[in-house]
Motif scaffolding. Structure first.
Motif, mmCIF file in Angstrom:
data_model
loop_
_atom_site.group_PDB
_atom_site.id
_atom_site.type_symbol
_atom_site.label_atom_id
_atom_site.label_comp_id
_atom_site.label_asym_id
_atom_site.label_seq_id
_atom_site.Cartn_x
_atom_site.Cartn_y
_atom_site.Cartn_z
ATOM 1 N N ALA A 89 22.010 -39.077 46.864
ATOM 2 C CA ALA A 89 21.278 -40.315 46.549
ATOM 3 C C ALA A 89 20.014 -40.037 45.750
ATOM 4 N N TRP A 95 19.436 -46.080 41.890
ATOM 5 C CA TRP A 95 20.055 -46.191 43.199
ATOM 6 C C TRP A 95 20.557 -47.603 43.478
ATOM 7 N N ASP A 96 19.818 -48.625 43.054
ATOM 8 C CA ASP A 96 20.257 -49.998 43.294
ATOM 9 C C ASP A 96 21.630 -50.255 42.682
ATOM 10 N N ALA A 99 24.332 -48.332 44.625
ATOM 11 C CA ALA A 99 24.634 -48.962 45.915
ATOM 12 C C ALA A 99 25.502 -50.196 45.721
ATOM 13 N N ARG A 100 25.243 -50.984 44.678
ATOM 14 C CA ARG A 100 26.072 -52.154 44.389
ATOM 15 C C ARG A 100 27.514 -51.750 44.115
ATOM 16 N N TYR A 103 29.224 -50.630 47.316
ATOM 17 C CA TYR A 103 29.559 -51.821 48.105
ATOM 18 C C TYR A 103 30.787 -52.525 47.536
ATOM 19 N N ILE A 109 29.796 -47.545 53.696
ATOM 20 C CA ILE A 109 29.067 -46.576 52.880
ATOM 21 C C ILE A 109 28.340 -45.623 53.821
ATOM 22 N N ILE A 111 25.653 -42.316 53.951
ATOM 23 C CA ILE A 111 24.638 -41.615 53.165
ATOM 24 C C ILE A 111 23.999 -40.528 54.022
ATOM 25 N N LEU A 153 16.756 -46.656 50.735
ATOM 26 C CA LEU A 153 18.215 -46.604 50.705
ATOM 27 C C LEU A 153 18.843 -47.945 51.045
#
Length: 236
Positions: A89, A95-96, A99-100, A103, A109, A111, A153
């Protein structure tokens, strides 16, 4: 001496196993440590990484891996039961966005990422040494962010209903000044001008002698979907 990250990785595998996955994707598979450890568990494994050489080597071992980036995964919606970020990560540029995508393609998910308990002196030294190492890496062009907090996160998931599990893992293993020096030398060897980095390293070495230098802990975070629509691009 076995470093504590081995145990942290075992905990990660146990967490993933708890959702009884069939298909598992690792984002940022790198040298393949996670994929090898999961190979005997009966899961259908896939991996993605931006480094073409690493991908070529893993394909020779028979892994189903592809070249790509975390921010744009080339998989259909809900393709995987679990999407895994094992110590990756803090290497991801956005990161946003990553993460999308995780998902979108997975129902859970997982981490695992470094963490330090800075209230402990030896951990404060380790955290500052980690920052020093990352500065050297960034000078060479590597994406190597400071450690992400649990809040960092989880931020991309603020707008959706999830089941969240969070653990802080810390095996307080003292590496001493010898351990610090062993980790520092490869960093100095790849620096453009090692003399620029040695003054701050000497300060860290002095602190390690007086305060200790302990190995990093880890954040272990799982994010599991409740029923509902995937995150839209404008939701974070």
């Amino acid at each position: 001496m076995q470093r504590p990250q081995v145990n942290y990785r075992r905990r990660l595998l146990d967490e993933i196993a708890s959702v009884e996955p069939s298909r598992v994707l690792e984002v940022g598979c790198g040298g393949g440590s996670f994929l090898r450890s999961a190979r005997q568990l009966g899961w259908e494994l896939a991996g993605v990484d931006p480094d073409a050489e690493s991908i070529a080597a893993l394909r020779k071992e028979g892994f189903n891996v592809s070249t790509g980036c975390a921010e744009k995964l080339d998989y259909p919606d809900s393709r995987f039961d679990a999407v895994v970020f094992a110590y990756t990560a803090h290497h991801i540029e956005d990161w946003d966005a990553a993460a999308r995508e995780a998902y979108r393609v997975g129902r859970a998910i997982f981490i695992l990422d470094p963490w330090y308990e800075a209230a402990i002196p030896s951990q404060a030294v380790a955290q500052d040494f980690d920052s020093w190492c990352k500065q050297v890496d960034r000078e060479g062009g590597m994406i190597h962010h400071e450690c992400l907090s649990a809040s960092d996160l989880l931020k991309p998931f603020d707008e959706v209903s999830l089941q969240i599990s969070l653990s802080y893992l810390l095996d307080l293993q003292d590496l001493g000044i010898e351990g610090l020096n062993a980790l520092a030398e490869p960093q100095l060897e790849k620096a453009r001008d090692r003399k620029l980095w040695e003054p701050n390293l000497k300060i860290l070495q002095s602190r390690a002698v007086s305060e200790g230098f302990s190995d990093d802990g880890a954040i272990l975070l799982s994010v599991r979907k409740n029923e509902g629509p995937p995150i839209a691009a404008g939701d974070v």
